[in-house]
Design an enzyme around this catalytic site. Structure first.
Site, PDB file in Angstrom:
ATOM      1  N   GLU A   1      59.123 112.253  41.251  1.00  0.00           N
ATOM      2  CA  GLU A   1      59.796 111.006  41.382  1.00  0.00           C
ATOM      3  C   GLU A   1      58.420 109.941  42.119  1.00  0.00           C
ATOM      4  O   GLU A   1      57.878 110.515  43.027  1.00  0.00           O
ATOM      5  CB  GLU A   1      60.845 111.055  42.405  1.00  0.00           C
ATOM      6  CG  GLU A   1      62.190 110.992  41.823  1.00  0.00           C
ATOM      7  CD  GLU A   1      62.844 109.556  41.295  1.00  0.00           C
ATOM      8  OE1 GLU A   1      61.751 108.739  40.921  1.00  0.00           O
ATOM      9  OE2 GLU A   1      63.903 109.272  41.398  1.00  0.00           O
ATOM     10  N   ASP A   2      59.085 108.892  41.858  1.00  0.00           N
ATOM     11  CA  ASP A   2      58.302 107.706  42.588  1.00  0.00           C
ATOM     12  C   ASP A   2      58.707 107.534  43.989  1.00  0.00           C
ATOM     13  O   ASP A   2      57.831 107.440  44.976  1.00  0.00           O
ATOM     14  CB  ASP A   2      58.434 106.222  41.734  1.00  0.00           C
ATOM     15  CG  ASP A   2      59.771 105.865  41.554  1.00  0.00           C
ATOM     16  OD1 ASP A   2      60.736 106.558  42.018  1.00  0.00           O
ATOM     17  OD2 ASP A   2      60.011 104.816  41.085  1.00  0.00           O
TER      18      ASP A   2
ATOM     19  N   ASP B   1      64.819 106.671  48.208  1.00  0.00           N
ATOM     20  CA  ASP B   1      65.442 105.485  48.953  1.00  0.00           C
ATOM     21  C   ASP B   1      66.569 106.044  49.791  1.00  0.00           C
ATOM     22  O   ASP B   1      66.624 106.595  50.781  1.00  0.00           O
ATOM     23  CB  ASP B   1      65.500 104.278  48.466  1.00  0.00           C
ATOM     24  CG  ASP B   1      66.176 103.118  48.985  1.00  0.00           C
ATOM     25  OD1 ASP B   1      65.671 102.824  50.157  1.00  0.00           O
ATOM     26  OD2 ASP B   1      66.524 101.988  48.486  1.00  0.00           O
TER      27      ASP B   1
ATOM     28  N   PHE C   1      61.297  97.069  50.791  1.00  0.00           N
ATOM     29  CA  PHE C   1      61.069  97.014  49.388  1.00  0.00           C
ATOM     30  C   PHE C   1      59.597  97.290  48.994  1.00  0.00           C
ATOM     31  O   PHE C   1      58.728  96.182  49.496  1.00  0.00           O
ATOM     32  CB  PHE C   1      61.888  95.851  48.641  1.00  0.00           C
ATOM     33  CG  PHE C   1      61.804  95.874  47.006  1.00  0.00           C
ATOM     34  CD1 PHE C   1      62.534  96.820  46.527  1.00  0.00           C
ATOM     35  CD2 PHE C   1      60.952  95.158  46.402  1.00  0.00           C
ATOM     36  CE1 PHE C   1      62.711  97.072  45.191  1.00  0.00           C
ATOM     37  CE2 PHE C   1      60.834  95.563  45.229  1.00  0.00           C
ATOM     38  CZ  PHE C   1      61.713  96.370  44.339  1.00  0.00           C
TER      39      PHE C   1
ATOM     40  N   ARG D   1      54.277  96.977  37.920  1.00  0.00           N
ATOM     41  CA  ARG D   1      54.013  98.305  37.950  1.00  0.00           C
ATOM     42  C   ARG D   1      52.789  98.598  37.570  1.00  0.00           C
ATOM     43  O   ARG D   1      52.330  99.721  37.860  1.00  0.00           O
ATOM     44  CB  ARG D   1      54.975  98.728  36.706  1.00  0.00           C
ATOM     45  CG  ARG D   1      56.384  98.854  36.826  1.00  0.00           C
ATOM     46  CD  ARG D   1      56.867  99.632  35.494  1.00  0.00           C
ATOM     47  NE  ARG D   1      58.129  99.354  35.505  1.00  0.00           N
ATOM     48  CZ  ARG D   1      59.329  99.970  36.115  1.00  0.00           C
ATOM     49  NH1 ARG D   1      58.811 100.923  36.960  1.00  0.00           N
ATOM     50  NH2 ARG D   1      60.600  99.706  36.020  1.00  0.00           N
TER      51      ARG D   1
END
Ligand code: 5GP
Ligand code: MG
Length: 194
Positions: free
Chosen positions: A103-104, A107, A156, A169
């Site tokens: 996963e990136d 959160d 963020f 990206r």
């Protein structure tokens, strides 16, 4: 030196350099290769955000392994919707396999919890999570993430696979939202105050 980067309508500042990312990913790759020696793991990459992390992580894995990709939507613009649509792309026979979900970022933890539940329903031998980033202060539920790149503040971020409304990206480093600082609290003293 570029202090601030404009992506669409928001300003971002440098946060984790390409060098730091690569160094940490090397460590993670070495650790995972040791832990999974002889286990023929299947890496399941969560698209789109994890594509760059996965590409670099896989180059550091030096044991026999397979890679596959899944996709769903749960995050729009800058706020998590908290809703995971259907997960698509789980095709391999996962039963009795050792799975590492790539996963990136984690959160609230809602997405990974749902992905884990879906993967576990296929009765794999084991499941662990490798996440490049985690925001511990944003977690709404406890999640066990065995391999973490960096713990970050609950703000963020974009770059290195992560987007802001589709953009950013392609950046080779992580940038963080550069919000204007709140003006410092001002105290007004009058002459007769001690
Ligand atoms: P969660 O369900 O844990 O709240 O969110 C997980 C997903 O939301 C991540 O896989 C990622 O796609 C997206 N996400 C969470 N935080 C950020 C962030 O700071 N920046 C970007 N670009 N995406 C994020
Ligand atoms: Mg993601």
């Amino acid at each position: 030196m570029v202090v601030s980067v404009l992506i669409k309508d928001k300003k971002f500042k440098r946060y984790i350099s390409a060098e730091r990312l690569q160094k940490r990913i090397e460590e993670l790759g070495r650790q995972i290769s040791e832990d999974y020696a002889g286990k023929n793991p299947l890496f399941i990459v969560v698209l789109n955000g994890a594509f760059m992390f996965a590409a670099d992580l896989m180059r550091e894995i030096d044991i026999p392994s397979e890679v596959s990709f899944i996709k769903f939507t749960s995050y729009q613009n800058m706020h998590s919707t908290g809703v995971v649509d259907q997960i698509i792309g789980v095709e391999e026979d996962l039963r009795n396999r050792h799975i590492v979900i790539v996963e990136d970022i984690i959160d609230t933890g809602i997405t990974i919890t749902e992905v884990l539940a879906e993967i576990k329903s296929y009765q794999p031998a084991s499941v662990e999570v490798a996440a490049l980033l985690i925001k511990p202060q944003a977690l709404l539920r406890p999640v066990a993430v065995k391999y973490v790149g960096f713990e970050i503040e609950p703000k963020f971020v974009v770059g290195y696979g992560l987007d802001y409304d589709g953009y950013g990206r392609n950046l080779c480093e992580i940038l963080i939202l550069d919000e204007p600082q709140k003006p410092a609290e001002t105290k007004i003293w009058t002459a007769d105050q001690p």
